[in-house]
Design a protein around this motif. Structure first.
Motif, PDB file in Angstrom:
ATOM      1  N   LYS A   1       0.930  -1.187   0.095  1.00 50.91           N
ATOM      2  CA  LYS A   1      -0.020   0.010   0.023  1.00 50.91           C
ATOM      3  C   LYS A   1       0.885   1.289   0.117  1.00 50.91           C
ATOM      4  O   LYS A   1       1.707   1.290   0.818  1.00 50.91           O
ATOM      5  CB  LYS A   1      -0.718  -0.010   1.331  1.00 50.91           C
ATOM      6  CG  LYS A   1      -2.396  -0.474   0.970  1.00 50.91           C
ATOM      7  CD  LYS A   1      -3.095  -0.293   2.228  1.00 50.91           C
ATOM      8  CE  LYS A   1      -3.657   1.085   2.405  1.00 50.91           C
ATOM      9  NZ  LYS A   1      -4.457   1.250   3.577  1.00 50.91           N
ATOM     10  N   TYR A   2       0.706   2.160  -0.749  1.00 51.39           N
ATOM     11  CA  TYR A   2       1.302   3.500  -0.928  1.00 51.39           C
ATOM     12  C   TYR A   2       0.386   4.544  -0.177  1.00 51.39           C
ATOM     13  O   TYR A   2      -0.745   4.730  -0.620  1.00 51.39           O
ATOM     14  CB  TYR A   2       1.675   3.774  -2.253  1.00 51.39           C
ATOM     15  CG  TYR A   2       2.753   2.895  -2.777  1.00 51.39           C
ATOM     16  CD1 TYR A   2       4.168   2.859  -2.428  1.00 51.39           C
ATOM     17  CD2 TYR A   2       2.328   1.960  -3.803  1.00 51.39           C
ATOM     18  CE1 TYR A   2       5.052   1.821  -2.881  1.00 51.39           C
ATOM     19  CE2 TYR A   2       3.334   0.877  -4.329  1.00 51.39           C
ATOM     20  CZ  TYR A   2       4.747   0.798  -3.859  1.00 51.39           C
ATOM     21  OH  TYR A   2       5.663   0.207  -4.219  1.00 51.39           O
ATOM     22  N   LEU A   3       1.211   5.223   0.563  1.00 51.29           N
ATOM     23  CA  LEU A   3       0.637   6.373   1.177  1.00 51.29           C
ATOM     24  C   LEU A   3       0.296   7.603   0.257  1.00 51.29           C
ATOM     25  O   LEU A   3      -0.618   8.147  -0.002  1.00 51.29           O
ATOM     26  CB  LEU A   3       1.190   6.857   2.344  1.00 51.29           C
ATOM     27  CG  LEU A   3       0.724   7.952   3.273  1.00 51.29           C
ATOM     28  CD1 LEU A   3      -0.739   7.350   3.791  1.00 51.29           C
ATOM     29  CD2 LEU A   3       1.537   8.371   4.321  1.00 51.29           C
TER      30      LEU A   3
ATOM     31  N   LYS B   1       5.706   4.806   0.696  1.00 50.41           N
ATOM     32  CA  LYS B   1       4.970   3.979   1.772  1.00 50.41           C
ATOM     33  C   LYS B   1       4.651   4.718   3.083  1.00 50.41           C
ATOM     34  O   LYS B   1       5.315   5.734   3.319  1.00 50.41           O
ATOM     35  CB  LYS B   1       5.807   2.774   2.043  1.00 50.41           C
ATOM     36  CG  LYS B   1       5.638   1.817   0.507  1.00 50.41           C
ATOM     37  CD  LYS B   1       6.667   0.617   0.915  1.00 50.41           C
ATOM     38  CE  LYS B   1       7.755   0.634   0.673  1.00 50.41           C
ATOM     39  NZ  LYS B   1       8.888  -0.359   0.533  1.00 50.41           N
ATOM     40  N   GLU B   2       3.636   3.997   3.567  1.00 52.58           N
ATOM     41  CA  GLU B   2       3.737   4.669   5.079  1.00 52.58           C
ATOM     42  C   GLU B   2       4.777   4.428   6.064  1.00 52.58           C
ATOM     43  O   GLU B   2       5.638   3.145   5.749  1.00 52.58           O
ATOM     44  CB  GLU B   2       2.337   3.870   5.612  1.00 52.58           C
ATOM     45  CG  GLU B   2       1.467   4.799   6.457  1.00 52.58           C
ATOM     46  CD  GLU B   2       0.099   3.988   6.505  1.00 52.58           C
ATOM     47  OE1 GLU B   2      -0.150   3.824   7.835  1.00 52.58           O
ATOM     48  OE2 GLU B   2      -0.528   3.993   5.770  1.00 52.58           O
TER      49      GLU B   2
ATOM     50  N   LYS C   1      -0.449  12.609   8.890  1.00 53.53           N
ATOM     51  CA  LYS C   1      -0.039  11.427   8.379  1.00 53.53           C
ATOM     52  C   LYS C   1       1.466  11.658   7.786  1.00 53.53           C
ATOM     53  O   LYS C   1       2.408  10.516   7.551  1.00 53.53           O
ATOM     54  CB  LYS C   1      -0.899  10.896   7.329  1.00 53.53           C
ATOM     55  CG  LYS C   1      -2.221  10.398   7.846  1.00 53.53           C
ATOM     56  CD  LYS C   1      -2.390   8.789   7.583  1.00 53.53           C
ATOM     57  CE  LYS C   1      -3.496   8.247   8.265  1.00 53.53           C
ATOM     58  NZ  LYS C   1      -4.580   8.159   7.609  1.00 53.53           N
ATOM     59  N   VAL C   2       1.787  12.678   7.133  1.00 51.59           N
ATOM     60  CA  VAL C   2       3.051  12.939   6.600  1.00 51.59           C
ATOM     61  C   VAL C   2       3.504  14.254   6.989  1.00 51.59           C
ATOM     62  O   VAL C   2       2.856  15.232   7.283  1.00 51.59           O
ATOM     63  CB  VAL C   2       3.025  13.129   4.933  1.00 51.59           C
ATOM     64  CG1 VAL C   2       4.257  13.373   4.335  1.00 51.59           C
ATOM     65  CG2 VAL C   2       2.147  11.972   4.647  1.00 51.59           C
TER      66      VAL C   2
ATOM     67  N   THR D   1       5.244   9.116   8.122  1.00 47.81           N
ATOM     68  CA  THR D   1       5.981   9.386   6.889  1.00 47.81           C
ATOM     69  C   THR D   1       6.751  10.546   6.867  1.00 47.81           C
ATOM     70  O   THR D   1       5.979  11.790   7.142  1.00 47.81           O
ATOM     71  CB  THR D   1       5.115   9.189   5.780  1.00 47.81           C
ATOM     72  OG1 THR D   1       4.152   8.110   5.806  1.00 47.81           O
ATOM     73  CG2 THR D   1       5.935   9.072   4.481  1.00 47.81           C
TER      74      THR D   1
ATOM     75  N   PHE E   1      -3.180  10.740  -2.556  1.00 45.19           N
ATOM     76  CA  PHE E   1      -3.129  10.295  -1.181  1.00 45.19           C
ATOM     77  C   PHE E   1      -3.917   9.536  -0.633  1.00 45.19           C
ATOM     78  O   PHE E   1      -5.082   9.512  -0.680  1.00 45.19           O
ATOM     79  CB  PHE E   1      -3.343  11.677  -0.254  1.00 45.19           C
ATOM     80  CG  PHE E   1      -2.922  11.761   1.290  1.00 45.19           C
ATOM     81  CD1 PHE E   1      -1.866  11.657   1.625  1.00 45.19           C
ATOM     82  CD2 PHE E   1      -3.746  11.693   2.037  1.00 45.19           C
ATOM     83  CE1 PHE E   1      -1.411  11.744   2.867  1.00 45.19           C
ATOM     84  CE2 PHE E   1      -3.481  11.801   3.424  1.00 45.19           C
ATOM     85  CZ  PHE E   1      -2.191  11.766   3.884  1.00 45.19           C
ATOM     86  N   GLU E   2      -3.513   8.183  -0.061  1.00 47.80           N
ATOM     87  CA  GLU E   2      -4.148   7.295   0.395  1.00 47.80           C
ATOM     88  C   GLU E   2      -5.067   6.763  -0.873  1.00 47.80           C
ATOM     89  O   GLU E   2      -6.481   6.486  -0.666  1.00 47.80           O
ATOM     90  CB  GLU E   2      -5.182   7.257   1.381  1.00 47.80           C
ATOM     91  CG  GLU E   2      -4.214   7.597   2.677  1.00 47.80           C
ATOM     92  CD  GLU E   2      -4.912   8.210   4.069  1.00 47.80           C
ATOM     93  OE1 GLU E   2      -5.987   8.754   3.866  1.00 47.80           O
ATOM     94  OE2 GLU E   2      -4.615   7.512   5.201  1.00 47.80           O
TER      95      GLU E   2
END
Lengths: 282, 352
Positions: free
Chosen positions: B5-7, B31-32, B157-158, B190, B66-67
């Motif tokens: 899964k890529y963020l 990635k996360e 999240k980032v 991240t 993004f997600e």
């Protein structure tokens, strides 16, 4: 460096002759009576100060302050958005907008006020335009409204320029940071831009209020002498009544009042900063 | 099908300023919990890429996901991303506490929660007693930490970091590198980090993205980037290196300096011209000059602390060598190169 200091002497002499000496004379005349041409014959007296307290003159002073306050507030409300727009414009447009603001200032103040007379007078441009559209005539000149309009027009650039200077110096990164931390445009304005522009607002208010409270001529030309201001009163005493003592005490009172309002302004400026520190303690 | 899964995903991201393409169709997947560094010389487009992720620049073309959802139309203040700015951009009219609390106040959280979270964050940043201090009274390192606290307190999240250590002196820089890395592991979010300092990139990152002139040159772990640079630019930009024009005679045989070397690279045409990278520490000086694969004369010796940096000249070129043993200027030396220390790169624009 020491030689450079010599260059300041001519100005010091100039200041002494044309600023300090007249000030002392004004102070002297305000506390005396008698023949002004004969300094030795002057007698101490507070009569001219007592005269200031007469209702007719008090009213003039109050009037001056009310008009100056209103025009300062109007300048602030009108000028802040303009300063904001100018500071945000791209460099080419910004230069042009600044020119529009400054060029009228190259013209003589009297000329500009005469221009307003021809716009506002009973048969002036404004009323003729209203007539054309079929609306009733406005009777604002001579009157307070016309005086206010004239003052706002004349002093608006002095409000816009200091605010513009401060706004254009605010680092764009602050705005991005606020944006990044979740603040939309309105929030960014009230939480970042407005507080950071307080110094510009304070100096704008000072630069408008001071000339506004001591202005003369405008009220004569646009107000038809119906609403004399303290500046007109002083002019009258010196030029037409020949009562230099009364004129001097009026001037001193005006000066003291200006000093007081400046002290209040600078305290507001400082309090604003303290407030931020104080609030965090809560 | 990708299982991972890529963020964040960048697809064909392009941005021009005044007709110059600063970022040119970049593709990148993040990635996360990854520590990704965008590395490159100034003007390579790394900061612009970061600013597009943050929402401060609008891409001309391409997508940011993004997600898995398109991020392009989302304004910065609605993105679950926070930024540590290059010059920190701490609000000068607020004290440390108010700066850190800014994001939470905007979200209108209850007062107790704001105080609690800000104080926890200040504690984490070793800034416990600094709440009431004015930001101007802080040192560069402290301002830096306030800037990070102000971003992290929002639990993004980032976290985007735009050369955050650029203004610090070397010692503090090194300390902060470790601290940042440690912090990233602890908060588990991240980090996308922009720097022009290759050492910093190698020290901190899970993944290094080397950029030049708006293009991604190479994406890989620090080890990959250092040991297996894909082209001349990466080899030159990352660390010291000897870059040599050579000819690939056949697979695992490369010739330069009139000598055929064994190497481990395959997949070239016969006699294909290539670039060879040899790190200065991989040139081993042998005891007897005659026994070396190549010989040369030492022309310069500089003491660098851990090692000596020597320049050795032969009739073809000059080599840079790092060695703990010093060979005086003017002496004849012989050098050996192990096959796996010879890294062969395709020439730019030659085949594929």
């Amino acid at each position: 460096m020491r030689r450079m200091r010599l260059l300041a002497y001519p100005y010091s002499v100039w200041m002494a002759i044309f600023i300090v000496v007249p000030l002392i004379l004004v102070l002297l005349y305000s506390f005396t009576e008698g023949d002004i041409r004969n300094l030795a014959a002057l007698r101490f007296s507070t009569r001219s100060y007592e005269r200031v307290l007469e209702p007719i003159y008090l009213k003039v002073i109050v009037n001056s302050f009310v008009l100056a306050t209103i025009s300062t507030l109007c300048c602030l409300v009108l000028g802040y958005p303009v300063a904001m727009i100018v500071s945000r414009a791209n460099p080419k447009v910004r230069g042009m907008l600044l020119m529009f603001l400054i060029v009228p200032m190259w013209m003589n103040f009297l000329l500009r006020t005469y221009a307003w007379m021809s716009i506002l007078s009973p048969n002036g441009f404004l009323n003729r335009l209203l007539e054309l559209v079929g609306l009733p005539k406005l009777e604002i000149m001579p009157g307070k409204t016309a005086v206010l309009l004239g003052m706002i027009y004349n002093f608006l650039p002095f409000m816009i320029l200091p605010i513009y200077t401060v706004l254009s110096k605010i680092d764009k990164q602050y705005l991005e940071a606020a944006n990044d931390l979740g603040a939309n445009k309105a929030r960014t304005f009230f939480k970042i831009i407005l507080p950071l522009s307080v110094p510009g607002v304070v100096s704008g208010i000072t630069m408008v209020f001071l000339p506004a409270v001591s202005t003369f001529v405008i009220s004569g030309l646009l107000g038809g002498g119906k609403t004399p201001l303290i500046g007109d009163l002083i002019e009258q005493q010196f030029m037409w009544e020949g009562n230099w003592h009364f004129g001097s005490s009026l001037s001193i009172i005006l000066m003291v009042m200006i000093l007081i309002s400046m002290a209040i302004m600078s305290r507001i400026d400082r309090n604003g900063k303290q407030d931020e520190n104080g609030r965090a303690k809560a | 099908m990708e299982k991972e899964k890529y963020l964040i995903e960048l697809r064909n991201l392009t941005k021009s300023f005044d007709g110059v393409k600063v970022v040119d169709s970049i593709n990148l997947k993040i990635k996360e919990n990854e520590f990704v560094t965008l590395l490159g010389p100034s003007g390579c487009g790394k900061t612009t890429t970061l600013r597009m992720i943050g929402g401060f620049e609008e891409p001309d073309e391409g997508e940011i996901l993004f997600e898995g959802k398109l991020l392009n139309p989302v304004p910065p203040y609605k993105r679950n991303i926070n930024t540590v700015f290059q010059r920190y951009a701490l609000f000068p009219h607020m004290n440390v506490f108010e700066n850190v609390a800014f994001g939470l106040r905007i979200k209108k959280l209850p007062k107790d929660e704001i105080v609690e979270r800000v104080e926890r964050m200040l504690k984490m940043m070793d800034l416990e007693n600094f709440g009431k201090r004015h930001v101007d009274s802080l040192s560069g390192g402290q301002q830096q930490r306030v800037a990070i606290a102000r971003a992290l307190v929002n639990e993004p999240k980032v976290l985007l970091l735009d050369e955050p250590l650029g203004a610090l002196d070397l010692k503090l820089r090194k300390e902060m590198q470790i601290e940042l890395l440690d912090m990233q592991r602890r908060v588990g979010i991240t980090f996308i980090y922009v720097t022009h300092d290759q050492e910093e990139a190698l020290t901190m990152s899970d993944t290094v993205v080397v950029m030049n002139e708006g293009h991604i040159q190479q994406v890989g772990t620090p080890e990959d980037i250092y040991n297996e640079p894909t082209n001349r630019f990466v080899a030159d930009f990352i660390g010291e290196s000897n870059i040599i024009e050579a000819v690939m005679l056949e697979d695992k045989k490369v010739m330069f300096d009139n000598h055929v070397f064994d190497c481990v690279d395959t997949g070239f045409e016969p006699n294909e011209p290539v670039d060879v990278v040899i790190r200065p520490e991989d040139l081993k000086i042998v005891n007897n000059p005659e026994e070396g694969m190549i010989q040369g004369t030492v022309t310069s010796v500089v003491f660098k602390g851990v090692h000596y940096e020597m320049l050795v000249e032969n009739e073809y070129r000059e080599y840079m060598i790092h060695s703990t043993l010093m060979h005086p200027e003017g002496s004849q030396v012989g050098m050996n190169i192990q096959p796996f220390d010879i890294h062969v790169m395709k020439k730019e624009g030659y085949g594929s």
